[in-house]
Design a protein around this motif. Structure first.
Motif, PDB file in Angstrom:
ATOM      1  N   ALA A 174       0.845  -1.195   0.000  1.00 49.79           N
ATOM      2  CA  ALA A 174       0.000   0.000   0.000  1.00 49.79           C
ATOM      3  C   ALA A 174       0.881   1.245   0.000  1.00 49.79           C
ATOM      4  CB  ALA A 174      -0.906   0.007   1.228  1.00 49.79           C
ATOM      5  N   ASP A 175       0.513   2.217  -0.809  1.00 53.80           N
ATOM      6  CA  ASP A 175       1.176   3.530  -0.843  1.00 53.80           C
ATOM      7  C   ASP A 175       2.639   3.448  -1.269  1.00 53.80           C
ATOM      8  OD1 ASP A 175      -1.206   4.717   0.146  1.00 53.80           O
ATOM      9  OD2 ASP A 175      -0.617   4.182   2.184  1.00 53.80           O
ATOM     10  N   VAL A 176       3.011   2.420  -2.031  1.00 51.31           N
ATOM     11  CA  VAL A 176       4.383   2.298  -2.506  1.00 51.31           C
ATOM     12  C   VAL A 176       4.666   3.415  -3.508  1.00 51.31           C
ATOM     13  CG1 VAL A 176       6.014   0.795  -3.706  1.00 51.31           C
ATOM     14  CG2 VAL A 176       4.296  -0.196  -2.165  1.00 51.31           C
ATOM     15  N   ALA A 177       5.818   4.088  -3.348  1.00 50.76           N
ATOM     16  CA  ALA A 177       6.118   5.249  -4.190  1.00 50.76           C
ATOM     17  C   ALA A 177       7.607   5.352  -4.462  1.00 50.76           C
ATOM     18  CB  ALA A 177       5.619   6.521  -3.505  1.00 50.76           C
ATOM     19  N   ALA A 178       7.936   6.046  -5.535  1.00 50.28           N
ATOM     20  CA  ALA A 178       9.340   6.336  -5.832  1.00 50.28           C
ATOM     21  C   ALA A 178       9.959   7.073  -4.652  1.00 50.28           C
ATOM     22  CB  ALA A 178       9.443   7.170  -7.100  1.00 50.28           C
ATOM     23  N   GLY A 179      11.198   6.717  -4.320  1.00 41.55           N
ATOM     24  CA  GLY A 179      11.879   7.318  -3.191  1.00 41.55           C
ATOM     25  C   GLY A 179      11.774   6.489  -1.924  1.00 41.55           C
ATOM     26  N   ASP A 180      10.854   5.533  -1.886  1.00 42.84           N
ATOM     27  CA  ASP A 180      10.762   4.644  -0.721  1.00 42.84           C
ATOM     28  C   ASP A 180      12.089   3.919  -0.521  1.00 42.84           C
ATOM     29  OD1 ASP A 180       8.175   5.330  -0.165  1.00 42.84           O
ATOM     30  OD2 ASP A 180       7.281   3.427  -0.792  1.00 42.84           O
ATOM     31  N   VAL A 181      12.409   3.664   0.726  1.00 45.40           N
ATOM     32  CA  VAL A 181      13.669   3.011   1.088  1.00 45.40           C
ATOM     33  C   VAL A 181      13.457   1.495   1.144  1.00 45.40           C
ATOM     34  CG1 VAL A 181      15.387   2.735   2.933  1.00 45.40           C
ATOM     35  CG2 VAL A 181      14.524   5.021   2.324  1.00 45.40           C
ATOM     36  N   GLU A 265       3.145  -1.177 -11.156  1.00 48.35           N
ATOM     37  CA  GLU A 265       3.647  -0.962 -12.516  1.00 48.35           C
ATOM     38  C   GLU A 265       4.257   0.429 -12.625  1.00 48.35           C
ATOM     39  OE1 GLU A 265       2.026  -1.197 -17.149  1.00 48.35           O
ATOM     40  OE2 GLU A 265       0.705  -1.744 -15.468  1.00 48.35           O
ATOM     41  N   GLY A 266       5.430   0.496 -13.245  1.00 48.21           N
ATOM     42  CA  GLY A 266       6.098   1.774 -13.426  1.00 48.21           C
ATOM     43  C   GLY A 266       7.138   2.084 -12.385  1.00 48.21           C
ATOM     44  N   LEU A 267       7.307   1.191 -11.381  1.00 50.83           N
ATOM     45  CA  LEU A 267       8.326   1.400 -10.361  1.00 50.83           C
ATOM     46  C   LEU A 267       9.317   0.239 -10.368  1.00 50.83           C
ATOM     47  CD1 LEU A 267       6.599   2.785  -7.130  1.00 50.83           C
ATOM     48  CD2 LEU A 267       7.966   4.023  -8.821  1.00 50.83           C
ATOM     49  N   GLY A 268      10.582   0.596 -10.154  1.00 52.55           N
ATOM     50  CA  GLY A 268      11.647  -0.385 -10.021  1.00 52.55           C
ATOM     51  C   GLY A 268      12.496  -0.034  -8.816  1.00 52.55           C
ATOM     52  N   ALA A 269      13.627  -0.716  -8.679  1.00 52.68           N
ATOM     53  CA  ALA A 269      14.468  -0.520  -7.500  1.00 52.68           C
ATOM     54  C   ALA A 269      15.930  -0.422  -7.880  1.00 52.68           C
ATOM     55  CB  ALA A 269      14.267  -1.661  -6.510  1.00 52.68           C
ATOM     56  N   GLU A 270      16.646   0.395  -7.106  1.00 54.65           N
ATOM     57  CA  GLU A 270      18.108   0.465  -7.177  1.00 54.65           C
ATOM     58  C   GLU A 270      18.639  -0.255  -5.944  1.00 54.65           C
ATOM     59  OE1 GLU A 270      20.031   1.906  -9.454  1.00 54.65           O
ATOM     60  OE2 GLU A 270      18.554   3.053 -10.639  1.00 54.65           O
ATOM     61  N   ILE A 271      19.425  -1.309  -6.149  1.00 48.69           N
ATOM     62  CA  ILE A 271      19.925  -2.113  -5.038  1.00 48.69           C
ATOM     63  C   ILE A 271      21.445  -2.137  -5.055  1.00 48.69           C
ATOM     64  CG2 ILE A 271      20.000  -4.425  -4.012  1.00 48.69           C
ATOM     65  CD1 ILE A 271      17.288  -3.077  -3.756  1.00 48.69           C
ATOM     66  N   ASP A 272      22.039  -1.800  -3.917  1.00 49.05           N
ATOM     67  CA  ASP A 272      23.493  -1.800  -3.760  1.00 49.05           C
ATOM     68  C   ASP A 272      23.920  -3.147  -3.177  1.00 49.05           C
ATOM     69  OD1 ASP A 272      26.161  -1.377  -3.216  1.00 49.05           O
ATOM     70  OD2 ASP A 272      25.808   0.115  -1.632  1.00 49.05           O
ATOM     71  N   LEU A 273      24.596  -3.951  -3.969  1.00 51.75           N
ATOM     72  CA  LEU A 273      25.021  -5.276  -3.514  1.00 51.75           C
ATOM     73  C   LEU A 273      26.122  -5.204  -2.462  1.00 51.75           C
ATOM     74  CD1 LEU A 273      24.999  -7.196  -6.915  1.00 51.75           C
ATOM     75  CD2 LEU A 273      23.228  -7.164  -5.138  1.00 51.75           C
ATOM     76  N   GLY A 274      26.699  -4.049  -2.290  1.00 54.36           N
ATOM     77  CA  GLY A 274      27.707  -3.874  -1.253  1.00 54.36           C
ATOM     78  C   GLY A 274      27.125  -3.493   0.094  1.00 54.36           C
ATOM     79  N   ALA A 275      25.791  -3.417   0.185  1.00 58.97           N
ATOM     80  CA  ALA A 275      25.147  -2.997   1.428  1.00 58.97           C
ATOM     81  C   ALA A 275      25.166  -4.095   2.487  1.00 58.97           C
ATOM     82  CB  ALA A 275      23.713  -2.565   1.152  1.00 58.97           C
ATOM     83  N   LEU A 335      13.459   2.912  -4.224  1.00 56.95           N
ATOM     84  CA  LEU A 335      12.637   2.736  -5.412  1.00 56.95           C
ATOM     85  C   LEU A 335      12.783   3.931  -6.341  1.00 56.95           C
ATOM     86  CD1 LEU A 335       9.308   1.247  -3.998  1.00 56.95           C
ATOM     87  CD2 LEU A 335      11.463   0.104  -4.550  1.00 56.95           C
ATOM     88  N   ARG A 336      12.588   3.665  -7.630  1.00 55.01           N
ATOM     89  CA  ARG A 336      12.695   4.716  -8.648  1.00 55.01           C
ATOM     90  C   ARG A 336      11.676   4.447  -9.750  1.00 55.01           C
ATOM     91  NH1 ARG A 336      13.942   1.494 -12.484  1.00 55.01           N
ATOM     92  NH2 ARG A 336      15.545  -0.102 -12.235  1.00 55.01           N
ATOM     93  N   ALA A 337      11.450   5.440 -10.560  1.00 54.45           N
ATOM     94  CA  ALA A 337      10.583   5.255 -11.721  1.00 54.45           C
ATOM     95  C   ALA A 337      11.262   4.319 -12.710  1.00 54.45           C
ATOM     96  CB  ALA A 337      10.295   6.607 -12.373  1.00 54.45           C
ATOM     97  N   GLY A 338      10.467   3.473 -13.357  1.00 58.32           N
ATOM     98  CA  GLY A 338      11.016   2.503 -14.302  1.00 58.32           C
ATOM     99  C   GLY A 338      10.784   1.096 -13.797  1.00 58.32           C
ATOM    100  N   ALA A 339      11.057   0.115 -14.637  1.00 55.12           N
ATOM    101  CA  ALA A 339      10.771  -1.274 -14.291  1.00 55.12           C
ATOM    102  C   ALA A 339      12.029  -2.025 -13.881  1.00 55.12           C
ATOM    103  CB  ALA A 339      10.107  -1.982 -15.476  1.00 55.12           C
ATOM    104  N   GLY A 340      11.847  -3.080 -13.093  1.00 56.04           N
ATOM    105  CA  GLY A 340      12.932  -4.005 -12.780  1.00 56.04           C
ATOM    106  C   GLY A 340      13.870  -3.516 -11.690  1.00 56.04           C
ATOM    107  N   ILE A 341      14.876  -4.340 -11.437  1.00 50.07           N
ATOM    108  CA  ILE A 341      15.887  -4.021 -10.431  1.00 50.07           C
ATOM    109  C   ILE A 341      17.202  -3.726 -11.130  1.00 50.07           C
ATOM    110  CG2 ILE A 341      17.177  -4.872  -8.440  1.00 50.07           C
ATOM    111  CD1 ILE A 341      14.896  -6.691  -7.787  1.00 50.07           C
ATOM    112  N   ARG A 342      17.828  -2.618 -10.746  1.00 56.15           N
ATOM    113  CA  ARG A 342      19.188  -2.313 -11.204  1.00 56.15           C
ATOM    114  C   ARG A 342      20.123  -2.512 -10.052  1.00 56.15           C
ATOM    115  NH1 ARG A 342      17.425   2.654 -14.532  1.00 56.15           N
ATOM    116  NH2 ARG A 342      18.077   3.878 -12.713  1.00 56.15           N
TER     117      ARG A 342
END
Length: 348
Positions: A174-181, A265-275, A335-342
């Motif tokens: 619920a309420d998932v949005a770009a910028g969410d951690v 739909e329309g949201l993806g994620a940026e994930i740092d594998l070094g985290a 999270l960011r705009a766009g699809a999939g995980i980078r």
């Protein structure tokens, strides 16, 4: 009509009803120890009763989940380490329920075997009760099936069925949005996915199950049977604290497949594998099997068993709540705009 001279019995066909009855009696204390508000009637009847009002719900929505343990069972059978495989069964179901925002309420198991060994079955089902108790979930019923000809004598299979509830309007995501951690909760090991590949890697290594685990933790078999972590209580605490928008149980498909399941739909994620640091068991599997990073991330949890998507202004507070509950928390990205995980960085 027969004079009984050549008459057969069910026991001679391979099914021992007396053993089944003995098992029910043996597991009753373990099942009783899981009782929680709402339980009306459990083991022994044709069905089990549960009162949602007595459990504290006003306008409940029911949420159901079912799962198994996969070929991790093969290691348990081959090594005789049976005491924790039931915890895996419970965890695979109830960890899914909390991802919907539901509190697990009760659990039923299905145990099928070729020849019922009451002692072994009691150990397995006691493990199921241990998992239920840790998740505040009542073990209120189940089925034991003795099936000669379908399974070898010592082989068995497990399936689990969990029912949970939430108040209407409280469902996740619920309420998932770009910028969410994106927060990650550490896994306890391989959990219960990818074991067909695990077993292939072990066979390739030439090691026996009783050999010392190259990554520590006793014998190889025992180390690989470390039970799946139960995330129910800490995730429910985070949900009650406010700001939790989504949760993803990292099972088959790894981060690559499971995190997108809770994103609109329309949201993806940026994930740092070094985290976070790759746990030793996964480092050994990757090196011994010659697996590349993408294979690791779509097959195994790689050290992150549950992912939470939270509001940016609540990330620190929720992290502290989770840490206080005993979880190892890593800030994986956003999270960011766009699809999939980078992905950025490398597993190490």
């Amino acid at each position: 009509m027969t004079n009984g001279k050549n008459g057969l019995s069910y026991a001679e066909a391979g099914v021992d009803i007396d053993a089944g009855n003995a098992l029910v009696e043996a597991i009753k204390p373990a099942a009783r120890a899981t009782t929680r508000p709402g339980v009306m009637a459990g083991l022994g009847g044709f069905g089990a009763l549960f009162d949602l009002k007595a459990a504290g719900y006003d306008d409940p929505i029911l949420v159901a989940a079912t799962d198994g343990v996969g070929t991790k069972l093969r290691i348990a059978i081959d090594t005789g380490h049976l005491d924790t495989i039931g915890i895996d069964l419970v965890a695979m179901c109830v960890n899914d329920l909390v991802c919907q925002g539901a509190e697990p309420l009760f659990f039923l198991d299905y145990f099928a075997t070729g020849k019922l060994d009451v002692t072994a079955a009691t150990r397995i089902i006691t493990g199921i009760a241990d998992g239920c108790r840790a998740a505040n979930c009542a073990l209120i019923g189940g089925e034991t099936a003795e099936m000669p000809g379908m399974y070898d004598a010592q082989d068995f299979d497990l399936a689990g069925f969990a029912m949970g509830a939430m108040e209407r309007g409280a469902a996740l995501p619920a309420d998932v949005a770009a910028g969410d951690v994106v927060l990650g909760l550490a896994s306890s090991g391989v959990h219960s996915n990818g074991y067909s590949l695990v077993r292939r890697i072990v066979a390739q290594s030439g090691l026996d199950w009783d050999a010392p685990a190259p990554f520590g933790g006793g014998s190889l078999g025992a180390a690989l049977l470390t039970p799946t972590r139960l995330y129910v209580r800490p995730v429910l605490e985070a949900l009650r604290a406010g700001g939790l928008h989504a949760a993803a149980h990292i099972t088959g498909g790894g981060l690559t497949e499971n995190l997108p399941r809770v994103l609109p739909e329309g949201l993806g994620a940026e994930i740092d594998l070094g985290a976070w640091s790759l746990p030793p068991v996964f480092d050994w599997l990757m090196r011994t099997g010659g697996l590349d990073q993408s294979e690791m991330l779509k097959t195994f949890n790689s050290g992150i068993g549950m992912v939470l998507v939270v509001a940016p202004d609540r990330a620190e507070a929720i992290s502290a709540t989770l840490s206080d509950a005993g979880e190892q928390v890593a800030r994986l990205g956003h999270l960011r705009a766009g699809a999939g995980i980078r992905y950025s960085g490398t597993l190490a």
